[in-house]
Design a protein around this motif. Structure first.
Motif, mmCIF file in Angstrom:
data_model
loop_
_atom_site.group_PDB
_atom_site.id
_atom_site.type_symbol
_atom_site.label_atom_id
_atom_site.label_comp_id
_atom_site.label_asym_id
_atom_site.label_seq_id
_atom_site.Cartn_x
_atom_site.Cartn_y
_atom_site.Cartn_z
ATOM 1 N N ALA A 119 46.329 47.231 32.583
ATOM 2 C CA ALA A 119 45.062 46.825 33.182
ATOM 3 C C ALA A 119 45.224 46.589 34.681
ATOM 4 C CB ALA A 119 44.543 45.561 32.492
ATOM 5 N N TRP A 120 46.328 45.945 35.088
ATOM 6 C CA TRP A 120 46.580 45.728 36.511
ATOM 7 C C TRP A 120 46.647 47.059 37.259
ATOM 8 C CZ3 TRP A 120 45.918 42.008 39.719
ATOM 9 C CH2 TRP A 120 46.040 40.674 39.328
ATOM 10 N N VAL A 121 47.313 48.035 36.656
ATOM 11 C CA VAL A 121 47.504 49.325 37.327
ATOM 12 C C VAL A 121 46.170 50.033 37.531
ATOM 13 C CG1 VAL A 121 48.517 51.621 37.104
ATOM 14 C CG2 VAL A 121 49.875 49.595 36.525
ATOM 15 N N VAL A 122 45.360 50.125 36.466
ATOM 16 C CA VAL A 122 44.118 50.906 36.571
ATOM 17 C C VAL A 122 43.048 50.164 37.374
ATOM 18 C CG1 VAL A 122 44.574 52.188 34.454
ATOM 19 C CG2 VAL A 122 43.282 50.054 34.333
ATOM 20 N N LEU A 123 43.041 48.833 37.300
ATOM 21 C CA LEU A 123 42.016 48.076 38.013
ATOM 22 C C LEU A 123 42.336 47.905 39.490
ATOM 23 C CD1 LEU A 123 41.284 45.377 35.291
ATOM 24 C CD2 LEU A 123 39.635 47.039 36.169
ATOM 25 N N ALA A 124 43.619 47.983 39.847
ATOM 26 C CA ALA A 124 44.006 47.815 41.247
ATOM 27 C C ALA A 124 43.400 48.888 42.143
ATOM 28 C CB ALA A 124 45.530 47.817 41.369
ATOM 29 N N VAL A 125 43.161 50.066 41.579
ATOM 30 C CA VAL A 125 42.616 51.175 42.378
ATOM 31 C C VAL A 125 41.145 51.435 42.067
ATOM 32 C CG1 VAL A 125 44.867 52.269 42.642
ATOM 33 C CG2 VAL A 125 43.459 52.833 40.661
ATOM 34 N N ALA A 126 40.556 50.621 41.182
ATOM 35 C CA ALA A 126 39.148 50.807 40.833
ATOM 36 C C ALA A 126 38.262 50.265 41.955
ATOM 37 C CB ALA A 126 38.825 50.090 39.522
ATOM 38 N N PRO A 127 37.112 50.865 42.167
ATOM 39 C CA PRO A 127 36.217 50.370 43.232
ATOM 40 C C PRO A 127 35.583 49.040 42.851
ATOM 41 C CG PRO A 127 35.149 52.107 41.964
ATOM 42 C CD PRO A 127 36.569 52.051 41.479
ATOM 43 N N VAL A 128 35.280 48.240 43.862
ATOM 44 C CA VAL A 128 34.580 46.977 43.643
ATOM 45 C C VAL A 128 33.124 47.276 43.303
ATOM 46 C CG1 VAL A 128 33.817 44.829 44.718
ATOM 47 C CG2 VAL A 128 36.116 45.709 45.185
ATOM 48 N N LYS A 129 32.651 46.741 42.195
ATOM 49 C CA LYS A 129 31.282 46.996 41.761
ATOM 50 C C LYS A 129 30.282 46.004 42.331
ATOM 51 C CE LYS A 129 32.258 49.435 37.442
ATOM 52 N NZ LYS A 129 31.936 49.527 35.991
ATOM 53 N N VAL A 130 30.738 44.770 42.558
ATOM 54 C CA VAL A 130 29.843 43.767 43.128
ATOM 55 C C VAL A 130 30.700 42.732 43.853
ATOM 56 C CG1 VAL A 130 29.832 42.345 41.022
ATOM 57 C CG2 VAL A 130 27.954 42.150 42.650
ATOM 58 N N ARG A 131 30.160 42.231 44.954
ATOM 59 C CA ARG A 131 30.846 41.184 45.716
ATOM 60 C C ARG A 131 29.787 40.170 46.164
ATOM 61 N NH1 ARG A 131 33.112 44.152 49.257
ATOM 62 N NH2 ARG A 131 35.257 44.154 48.480
ATOM 63 N N VAL A 132 30.052 38.885 45.931
ATOM 64 C CA VAL A 132 29.113 37.843 46.346
ATOM 65 C C VAL A 132 29.875 36.810 47.163
ATOM 66 C CG1 VAL A 132 27.586 38.154 44.365
ATOM 67 C CG2 VAL A 132 29.451 36.508 44.220
ATOM 68 N N ARG A 133 29.179 36.182 48.103
ATOM 69 C CA ARG A 133 29.790 35.171 48.968
ATOM 70 C C ARG A 133 28.817 34.014 49.120
ATOM 71 N NH1 ARG A 133 30.945 34.432 54.858
ATOM 72 N NH2 ARG A 133 33.129 33.723 55.040
ATOM 73 N N GLU A 134 29.313 32.784 48.937
ATOM 74 C CA GLU A 134 28.439 31.627 49.025
ATOM 75 C C GLU A 134 29.216 30.425 49.537
ATOM 76 O OE1 GLU A 134 27.004 30.412 45.217
ATOM 77 O OE2 GLU A 134 28.915 30.757 44.228
ATOM 78 N N ARG A 135 28.466 29.437 50.005
ATOM 79 C CA ARG A 135 29.040 28.201 50.513
ATOM 80 C C ARG A 135 28.986 27.156 49.400
ATOM 81 N NH1 ARG A 135 32.102 27.091 55.177
ATOM 82 N NH2 ARG A 135 31.684 24.970 55.896
ATOM 83 N N VAL A 136 30.139 26.606 49.010
ATOM 84 C CA VAL A 136 30.211 25.634 47.924
ATOM 85 C C VAL A 136 31.115 24.482 48.348
ATOM 86 C CG1 VAL A 136 30.828 25.213 45.522
ATOM 87 C CG2 VAL A 136 29.899 27.439 46.194
#
Length: 356
Positions: A186-203
């Motif tokens: 899983a680490w191998v295949v996901l390391a090169v997979a594109p990011v599908k969503v990214r969120v950023r917030e102040r907490v």
């Protein structure tokens, strides 16, 4: 305050002889739940709370006179856990645990994260084998309220995945090093997979960035119902500090497109909320792992269930109180408001009127 929440305790067998009973069983157990919910975790303080409620005319139904801490202690020690859906567990020396491990099921789609059920264990190593029994009970009682089941790595197994799918639910299971080959792949295949969503917030004074990747389950892998591998990375950065990065892997029975990437990330975040909800509150606010109001007989096991009920009441009230700076009030503030409400000294929000 608790009557309409269904806390009648009718399924609990009263261990006392009929002669000489001064207080109804349900009233005493309700008082204990109320005491735990407002931070009165010593039986002497539960006794004092009962006196306060009687004085203000808001005592649990059937309670006509004060209940001493000695009476409460004797009741807790003699009460059988049957009816509270528990069994007595002992360690290798035959001594009862004062702090039993508990596997708990929480409805994470609710802001209150209520606990739906629990099963006491002899240790955390029993989580995987205890899961099917607890899951069946939850499905039987509350199955219509949820479609997705999220579990920590300790419960990730082919057997449990099969149980979830046979119930018609989808699973999202944490994947850690105990699944060596699949975890590494899983680490191998996901390391090169594109990011599908990214969120950023102040907490809480930090910038929190989360991103999700997902790939279809490799066809050569034979894990019951698994359709995707999921990678979630969380980075927390406080102004002027170094970032703290945490990455977790999951496998899920949901095929690609069943949920959007945003929805899948929300599901993961909801699962993480268990730590800040039932688990953190039980440990820190209700002091589950630091003390027990009574060590007599079955008391630690009975109190484990009463503490769950207290958490549910406290969490429910908290979700109905006004937010401050966009966040729910503290549990300390919630306890204060609940205490005042129980005494009739404060008007609770109208949205809680049906509980009064």
């Amino acid at each position: 305050m608790l009557t309409r929440l269904g806390l009648t305790f009718k399924g609990v067998k009263d261990p006392r002889a009929r002669r000489g009973q001064r207080h109804p069983l349900g009233a005493m157990l309700t008082l204990l739940v109320q005491a735990l919910a407002v931070g009165r975790r010593v039986l002497r303080r539960a006794e004092a709370l009962g006196e306060d409620l009687l004085r203000e005319g808001t005592a649990p139904e059937g309670l006509r006179r004060p209940v001493s801490d000695t009476t409460l202690d004797r009741l807790l020690g003699s009460l059988e856990p049957e009816g509270l859906e528990q069994e007595v567990y002992q360690d290798e020396q035959g001594q009862e645990y004062w702090y039993p491990y508990a596997l708990r099921a929480s409805l994470t789609s609710s802001a209150a994260h209520p606990v739906l059920d629990q099963k006491l264990l002899e240790g955390k190593q029993g989580e995987a084998t205890a899961f099917p029994e607890l899951f069946k009970r939850v499905v039987d009682k509350s199955g219509r309220h949820f479609e997705y089941v999220t579990v920590d790595a300790g419960m990730t197994s082919a057997a449990n995945a099969r149980v979830v799918r046979q119930a018609g639910k989808h699973y999202l299971m944490a994947l850690e090093e105990n699944f060596h080959r699949l975890h590494d792949k899983a680490w191998v295949v996901l390391a090169v997979a594109p990011v599908k969503v990214r969120v950023r917030e102040r907490v809480k004074g930090e910038w929190v960035e989360r991103e999700l990747r997902g790939v279809d389950m490799p066809p050569e892998e034979d894990f019951p119902g698994a359709r995707q591998l999921v990678w979630v990375r969380q980075q927390r950065t406080r102004d002027g500090g170094l970032p703290k990065v945490e990455t977790r892997l999951f496998l899920t029975s949901m095929p690609s497109g069943h949920l959007s990437a945003e929805q899948l990330l929300t599901l993961v975040r909801r699962h993480w909320g268990i730590e800040n909800g039932p688990n953190w509150t039980a440990d820190v606010v209700l002091e589950e792992d630091s003390a027990s109001p009574s060590l007599r007989g079955n008391a630690p096991l009975v109190l484990s269930w009463l503490r769950v009920l207290a958490y549910n009441v406290l969490a429910l009230v908290r979700t109905h109180l006004p937010a401050r700076d966009g966040r729910p009030p503290s549990f300390a503030r919630t306890m204060e408001v609940l205490y005042q409400g129980l005494l009739g000294l404060a008007v609770l929000p109208e949205s809680l009127a049906t509980l009064a």
